[in-house]
Design an enzyme around this catalytic site. Sequence first.
Site, mmCIF file in Angstrom:
data_model
loop_
_atom_site.group_PDB
_atom_site.id
_atom_site.type_symbol
_atom_site.label_atom_id
_atom_site.label_comp_id
_atom_site.label_asym_id
_atom_site.label_seq_id
_atom_site.Cartn_x
_atom_site.Cartn_y
_atom_site.Cartn_z
ATOM 1 C CG HIS A 128 -1.951 0.986 1.334
ATOM 2 N ND1 HIS A 128 -1.707 2.298 1.680
ATOM 3 C CD2 HIS A 128 -3.296 0.891 1.129
ATOM 4 C CE1 HIS A 128 -2.843 2.968 1.692
ATOM 5 N NE2 HIS A 128 -3.826 2.146 1.354
ATOM 6 C CG ASP A 205 0.431 -2.340 6.139
ATOM 7 O OD1 ASP A 205 -0.524 -2.486 6.927
ATOM 8 O OD2 ASP A 205 0.323 -1.725 5.059
ATOM 9 C CD GLN A 208 -6.810 -4.402 3.931
ATOM 10 O OE1 GLN A 208 -7.744 -5.184 4.093
ATOM 11 N NE2 GLN A 208 -7.002 -3.113 3.702
ATOM 12 C CE LYS A 231 -7.169 -0.185 6.048
ATOM 13 N NZ LYS A 231 -8.047 0.286 4.981
ATOM 14 C CB CYS A 369 -3.658 3.350 -1.677
ATOM 15 S SG CYS A 369 -4.749 4.748 -1.399
#
Length: 411
Positions: A128, A205, A208, A231, A369
């Site tokens: 991202h 990261d 997700q 999220k 993104c």
Amino acid sequence: MNMKTLTTDFTVFRRDFPVLQETNRGRPVIYLDSAASAQKPRQVVDAVSNFYFHDYANIHRGIYELSERATRLYEQARDRVKNFIHAAHAEEIVFVRGTTEGINLVAQSFGRPRWQAGDEVILSTMEHHSNIVPWYLLKEQLGIVLKVIPVTDEGAMDIEAYEKLFSPRTRMVAVTHASNVLGTVNPVKEMASIAHAHQVPVLIDGAQAVPHMPVDVQDIDCDFYVFSGHKLYGPTGIGILYGKKALLDAMPPYQGGGDMIETVAFSKVTFAKTPQKFEAGTPDIAGVIGLAAAIDYVQSAGMQQIYSHEQILLQYAEPRLLAVPGLRIIGTTKPKVGVISFVMQDIHPHDIGTVLDHEGIAVRAGHHCAMPLMERFRIPATVRASFGIYNDENDVDALMAALHLAKRLFG
């Protein structure tokens, strides 16, 4: 496991999301954009409003009861996050505005004071922008070199190529746990082990991954892990930076101001200990409390059960999507989280998104993104359908009907 039984069991959670009782262009809302931001259950909204109505005060400073209650709720939330991702110490949990701020904090507080021109950071093609731009800024500021792990045609990380990127100048690996476009779940534990064999720290990261599957930062043995509350069915504007305590203790503050100091004089300032030294100013106290409520909410369902639920929705959706003439799924490797990106021959993703919107279906259409990944697959954009705790096979059926409508209109 019978799909109908599993998804029917999950319909109880759908009732907790009032927005799903609303209409979109006169049709029931079908929300398939949780990868961008998940909807909020009543329990999270109630926790935030109850705090403002009954417990609100600033934290860490007041000697009166309201402030003590607010401080207690805030620090209890830190403990909840620690337990949720299986960190070793509550002090390893830093509240930030989201994944983006967490990565920027590490880049500027860990990387910038230590690195120099020619030092290298390893990223991947599927990152991202939030895990590209902070390192690019260091490239501009210091002259560091960005080295990129390629992605296979199926959407998997090329681990053999990754191993060859290390050099004596490698200073950091920063990779996504799960791709927001492909859904690919990367072998981050293996990648961390490879990096540590070269004495290189790893940032992951997890934006997700955390909403979709169990995460254990000690098992992964990452050095930093970041994710966003919004999220995870929590409020916007709140997120988490996990860092190993020894690393955080050695890092200078990211911002200066109130609540991150011990003493202040014009001649000398001394700073609070980790994690307070990274939490300058009045934080999003209500957001932290809402995030704790969101963690309680997903844990009530069970993270492994959420993962299994979404896997069955993927198994239900993918063959039906592939049966649409001219449709191609981008990212077919397994395992993956509940994200499906696709393109349709001769129909622009924005046109597909518009048709779906008029059918009451919310999906994301664009580059997500992740422009380098779009370039890798030689496409300008995709349509992305992403699942959450509130979705079931009826949502997939509605998506399929709308895609066939788009095919008739544009195909």
